[in-house]
Design an enzyme around this catalytic site. Structure first.
Site, PDB file in Angstrom:
ATOM      1  CG  HIS A  88      -1.960   1.043   1.192  1.00  0.00           C
ATOM      2  ND1 HIS A  88      -1.721   2.347   1.558  1.00  0.00           N
ATOM      3  CD2 HIS A  88      -3.240   1.000   0.765  1.00  0.00           C
ATOM      4  CE1 HIS A  88      -2.829   3.057   1.377  1.00  0.00           C
ATOM      5  NE2 HIS A  88      -3.765   2.261   0.894  1.00  0.00           N
ATOM      6  CD  GLU A  97      -5.224   2.836  -3.127  1.00  0.00           C
ATOM      7  OE1 GLU A  97      -6.378   2.939  -2.724  1.00  0.00           O
ATOM      8  OE2 GLU A  97      -4.249   2.701  -2.376  1.00  0.00           O
TER       9      GLU A  97
END
Ligand code: G3P
Length: 220
Positions: free
Chosen positions: A92, A139
């Site tokens: 992430h 993202e």
């Protein structure tokens, strides 16, 4: 036909830790939808969330490719599985790892365990695909936690990732950053994504249940 997937990353938002994590998971579990709802929870909350919402698909937010033994403070994959995790995020934007970490983790995990590898852009998504995760989630870091959805501000990163990934693998693409409502989710799907990864839209909502209902409202 794969169900559209909506992954809510609880991060360490106060509204999604401890008892609040269990409550949010129960809300998610109570929603009737054809979408696949997933909660990515803190490792501290994994067991209690699985117990509180046994029907809900629960993932970790990170795992380390380590074996049983002397690994102080690391997150051991098989203990996560024993505690009910059915998948994990990895790499992430807020918890980057090197590619060897992803590769080793993929080698040790059972096939049915879901891995969603996060990418900042198309080229990182392509690299991550080579490890054959279940999903890559693209993202743009600068949009994470913001008010504008990646699907509106940067739709080409979503469609571009979908196109690039399709050429080299069968890995499903998710997108995230600023996703807030059902229109953002539908736009993601129209751009070719299998679903979305979001956090603040739900964790900062005054009414998470209403927000979740809105997020899935346009999915048939
Ligand atoms: O993991 C989801 C994430 O990084 C996006 O966060 O708050 O922009 O939905 P948010």
């Amino acid at each position: 036909m794969n169900k559209p997937i909506v992954v809510v990353n609880f991060k360490t938002y106060e509204s999604a830790q401890g008892i609040s994590a269990e409550n949010l998971a129960k809300i998610m579990s109570g929603i009737h939808t054809s979408a696949r709802l997933v909660a990515a929870v803190s490792s501290f909350d994994l067991s209690s969330v699985v117990k509180a919402a046994p029907e809900l698909e629960v993932w970790c937010q990170h795992l380390d490719p380590i074996a049983y033994g002397s690994n102080t403070g690391f997150l051991h994959p098989f203990t996560a599985i024993e505690r009910g995790a059915r998948g994990t995020l990895i790499n992430h934007a807020e918890h980057k790892v090197d590619k060897g970490h992803v590769s080793k983790l993929m080698e040790m995990l059972p096939d049915e365990f879901v891995v969603c590898a996060c990418a900042a852009d198309i080229s990182e998504a392509k690299i991550l695909c080579s490890f054959n995760p279940s999903f890559v989630a693209v993202e743009p870091p600068e949009l994470i936690g913001g008010d504008v959805s990646v699907t509106n501000v940067d739709p080409s990163i979503v469609s571009g990732t979908v196109e690039a990934v399709k050429k080299i693998s069968k890995v499903g693409v998710l997108c995230g950053a600023g996703i807030k409502n059902g229109e953002d989710v539908i736009k993601a799907i129209e751009l070719g994504a299998r679903g979305v990864l979001l956090a603040s839209g739900v964790t900062k909502s005054d009414n998470p249940e209403a927000t979740l209902m809105d997020l899935i409202s346009l999915i048939e």
